[in-house]
Motif scaffolding. Structure first.
Motif, short mmCIF file in Angstrom:
data_model
loop_
_atom_site.label_atom_id
_atom_site.label_comp_id
_atom_site.label_asym_id
_atom_site.label_seq_id
_atom_site.Cartn_x
_atom_site.Cartn_y
_atom_site.Cartn_z
N GLY A 167 0.79 -1.21 0.00
CA GLY A 167 0.00 0.00 0.00
C GLY A 167 0.83 1.27 0.00
O GLY A 167 0.27 2.36 0.02
N GLN A 168 2.15 1.13 -0.04
CA GLN A 168 3.04 2.29 -0.09
C GLN A 168 3.87 2.25 -1.37
O GLN A 168 3.99 1.21 -2.02
CB GLN A 168 3.95 2.33 1.13
N TYR A 169 4.46 3.40 -1.69
CA TYR A 169 5.33 3.45 -2.88
C TYR A 169 6.59 4.24 -2.59
O TYR A 169 6.64 5.06 -1.66
CB TYR A 169 4.58 4.06 -4.07
N LEU A 170 7.59 3.96 -3.39
CA LEU A 170 8.86 4.68 -3.34
C LEU A 170 9.12 5.31 -4.70
O LEU A 170 8.86 4.68 -5.73
CB LEU A 170 10.00 3.74 -2.95
N VAL A 171 9.63 6.53 -4.70
CA VAL A 171 10.05 7.20 -5.92
C VAL A 171 11.54 7.49 -5.82
O VAL A 171 11.99 8.04 -4.80
CB VAL A 171 9.27 8.52 -6.14
#
Length: 314
Positions: A80-84
């Motif tokens: 449910g999380q993201y990294l950029v």
């Protein structure tokens, strides 16, 4: 069941199915899909990553969790999380929860500066509200950011993966959904990092050029003053911005690139430790071994033997 939960459940199913279709070709069990720049991954072990750089990408976790270190900064993100990541950074990382029964499942999208710039330009033409660019005399935003994925972002990711089952629609609709994903990122919690990727004169872009020069010539010494001058910045401003973006000084950044490259050479090559140390830029074998051990916890020879004996992502 909430809408976000439903999106995440469908995302897991889509990633698991499409990751099984192809052979992993990159780090973290990554499979390139039929849509250019769209990646999926499925990892069933808590593996250590050995890839030397992060790339410029969006990574969404649908199941499991991942930990990534850039210098002294440690980033964790889970389902449910993201990294950029907005520029290539030397990284170490691992999946901290992945089993055969519940593999770590991820979605990736390669971030192209030209695509980000195009979305920003269209938004400006339409009068859409986008935060103003950061003044050049202020430090650039960090090169990595982590945030919770909104329902709208998850919905767009699910829809682009659905297109893998619709070849007729894929070529027409995929570019549109990619732009939607970029818009969700630009207007999201780490939007400044993404926006800076598309601005040719942004502090992040200037530091990215310096990063590229160091990476391309990592075995060669350099003068920080020369790098700062090439970016049109004073040495003090360059140091401040470089540290803000990468979490490292320019010299530390070069050292990490050298050590990461040497680790890959030790795993895959036939050269001895001293030769590899020299190839990555060390004049002294003892200094190379000392810094390698300080960074990875083992001397080069022992670490290479361990990596060859254990499953590791490369």
């Amino acid at each position: 069941m909430s809408a976000a939960r439903r999106e995440l459940d469908e995302l897991r199913a889509l990633i698991a199915r499409h990751a099984a279709f192809g052979e992993p070709t990159a780090a973290d069990g990554v499979v390139q899909t039929a849509i250019e720049g769209v990646l999926v991954s499925s990892v069933s072990e808590n593996l250590e990553a050995v890839a030397p750089t992060s790339g410029t990408l969006l990574a969404v976790i649908a199941q499991g969790g991942k930990r990534m270190a850039v210098g002294e900064r440690v980033y964790e993100y889970r389902a449910g999380q993201y990294l950029v990541a907005s520029l290539d950074l030397p990284i170490t990382g691992s999946h901290w929860y992945a089993t055969e029964a519940e593999p770590a499942l991820g979605f990736g999208l390669v971030l192209e500066p030209s695509a980000v710039a195009s979305v920003l330009l269209d938004a400006s033409d339409q009068g859409a509200l986008v935060a103003p660019r950061r003044p050049l005399n202020r430090a650039a935003p960090p090169g990595v950011g982590v945030a919770d994925a909104s329902r709208e972002l998850l919905d767009a990711v699910v829809r682009i993966l659905r297109l893998l089952d619709s070849p007729r629609d894929r070529d027409v609709l995929a570019p549109m959904i990619k732009r939607e994903i970029l818009w969700r990122l630009i207007t999201g919690p780490v939007g400044e990092t993404v926006r800076q990727l598309g601005l040719a004169d942004s502090g992040l872009t200037l530091i990215s050029r310096a990063v590229g020069r160091i990476r391309s010539h990592y075995s060669q010494p350099f003068r920080v003053d020369d790098l700062a001058r090439s970016c049109g910045m004073s040495t003090s401003a360059f140091h401040r911005s470089f540290q803000a973006v990468t979490g490292l000084s320019p010299i530390q950044f070069q050292k990490q690139i050298r050590l990461q490259r040497s680790r890959l050479m030790l795993m895959t090559g036939g050269d001895d430790v001293a030769t590899i140390g020299y190839r990555v830029g060390y004049d002294s074998a003892s200094q190379f071994s000392r810094e390698y051990r300080r960074h990875f916890g083992l001397p080069p020879g022992r670490d290479a033997a361990r990596l060859r004996a254990e499953p590791t992502l490369a």
